[in-house]
Design a protein around this motif. Structure first.
Motif, PDB file in Angstrom:
ATOM      1  N   ILE A  35      38.436  38.406  47.499  1.00  0.00           N
ATOM      2  CA  ILE A  35      37.206  38.954  48.075  1.00  0.00           C
ATOM      3  C   ILE A  35      36.413  39.612  46.956  1.00  0.00           C
ATOM      4  O   ILE A  35      36.979  40.291  46.104  1.00  0.00           O
ATOM      5  N   ALA A  36      35.116  39.421  46.955  1.00  0.00           N
ATOM      6  CA  ALA A  36      34.264  40.081  45.967  1.00  0.00           C
ATOM      7  C   ALA A  36      33.209  40.899  46.690  1.00  0.00           C
ATOM      8  O   ALA A  36      32.495  40.374  47.540  1.00  0.00           O
ATOM      9  N   ASN A  37      33.131  42.168  46.382  1.00  0.00           N
ATOM     10  CA  ASN A  37      32.089  43.038  46.899  1.00  0.00           C
ATOM     11  C   ASN A  37      31.298  43.554  45.715  1.00  0.00           C
ATOM     12  O   ASN A  37      31.885  43.996  44.733  1.00  0.00           O
TER      13      ASN A  37
ATOM     14  N   LEU B  11      35.700  39.220  35.526  1.00  0.00           N
ATOM     15  CA  LEU B  11      36.716  40.143  36.032  1.00  0.00           C
ATOM     16  C   LEU B  11      37.476  39.506  37.190  1.00  0.00           C
ATOM     17  O   LEU B  11      38.701  39.593  37.269  1.00  0.00           O
ATOM     18  N   GLY B  12      36.751  38.841  38.065  1.00  0.00           N
ATOM     19  CA  GLY B  12      37.403  38.159  39.188  1.00  0.00           C
ATOM     20  C   GLY B  12      38.307  37.035  38.727  1.00  0.00           C
ATOM     21  O   GLY B  12      39.394  36.836  39.265  1.00  0.00           O
TER      22      GLY B  12
ATOM     23  N   LEU C  84      42.918  46.874  48.758  1.00  0.00           N
ATOM     24  CA  LEU C  84      43.917  45.823  48.596  1.00  0.00           C
ATOM     25  C   LEU C  84      44.636  46.107  47.280  1.00  0.00           C
ATOM     26  O   LEU C  84      44.032  46.657  46.358  1.00  0.00           O
ATOM     27  N   PRO C  85      45.905  45.757  47.155  1.00  0.00           N
ATOM     28  CA  PRO C  85      46.615  46.009  45.896  1.00  0.00           C
ATOM     29  C   PRO C  85      45.875  45.362  44.712  1.00  0.00           C
ATOM     30  O   PRO C  85      45.476  44.203  44.785  1.00  0.00           O
ATOM     31  N   GLY C  86      45.660  46.133  43.671  1.00  0.00           N
ATOM     32  CA  GLY C  86      44.989  45.620  42.487  1.00  0.00           C
ATOM     33  C   GLY C  86      43.478  45.637  42.555  1.00  0.00           C
ATOM     34  O   GLY C  86      42.811  45.032  41.728  1.00  0.00           O
ATOM     35  N   TYR C  87      42.907  46.340  43.523  1.00  0.00           N
ATOM     36  CA  TYR C  87      41.458  46.402  43.728  1.00  0.00           C
ATOM     37  C   TYR C  87      40.776  46.921  42.460  1.00  0.00           C
ATOM     38  O   TYR C  87      41.023  48.038  42.026  1.00  0.00           O
ATOM     39  N   CYS C  88      39.951  46.096  41.850  1.00  0.00           N
ATOM     40  CA  CYS C  88      39.259  46.430  40.596  1.00  0.00           C
ATOM     41  C   CYS C  88      37.763  46.501  40.825  1.00  0.00           C
ATOM     42  O   CYS C  88      37.230  45.830  41.707  1.00  0.00           O
TER      43      CYS C  88
ATOM     44  N   PHE D  58      25.548  41.335  33.939  1.00  0.00           N
ATOM     45  CA  PHE D  58      26.458  42.110  34.777  1.00  0.00           C
ATOM     46  C   PHE D  58      27.197  41.198  35.753  1.00  0.00           C
ATOM     47  O   PHE D  58      28.414  41.296  35.910  1.00  0.00           O
ATOM     48  N   MET D  59      26.463  40.308  36.398  1.00  0.00           N
ATOM     49  CA  MET D  59      27.104  39.392  37.355  1.00  0.00           C
ATOM     50  C   MET D  59      28.086  38.460  36.648  1.00  0.00           C
ATOM     51  O   MET D  59      29.127  38.115  37.192  1.00  0.00           O
TER      52      MET D  59
END
Length: 93
Positions: free
Chosen positions: A88-90, A79-80, A46-50, A72-73
């Protein structure tokens, strides 16, 4: 750097993303976070996928001590929150 000091080899960010980030040669780096590096993903699903690349020796989230896992979480959540189009978060290795 003096003439007698050997020049540091440039780290290929595709081979060692964290090492290249530490060296300042990873062009995808957005910034340093407490536990790793926020970067633009190589593949833009997706555009901007970080992604957040952990700056340590663990390959799996479960390999981290609980306190580091929580940190870390927290960075993932930050970041989100920074990314205005986050839908969406993976969490991946």
């Amino acid at each position: 750097m003096s003439a007698t000091e050997p020049e540091e080899a440039v780290i290929d960010y595709r081979e060692d993303p964290s090492g290249a980030a530490r060296q300042g040669t990873n062009p995808a780096v957005l910034g340093r976070m407490r536990t790793g590096w926020a970067t633009m993903a190589d593949t833009q699903h997706l555009p901007g996928y970080c992604i957040l690349i952990y700056d340590g020796d663990a390959d799996q989230l479960t390999e981290l001590p609980v306190s580091e896992r929580v940190a870390f979480m927290r960075d993932v959540v930050l970041l989100g929150a920074f990314h205005s189009n986050w839908r969406i978060a993976n969490v991946e290795r």
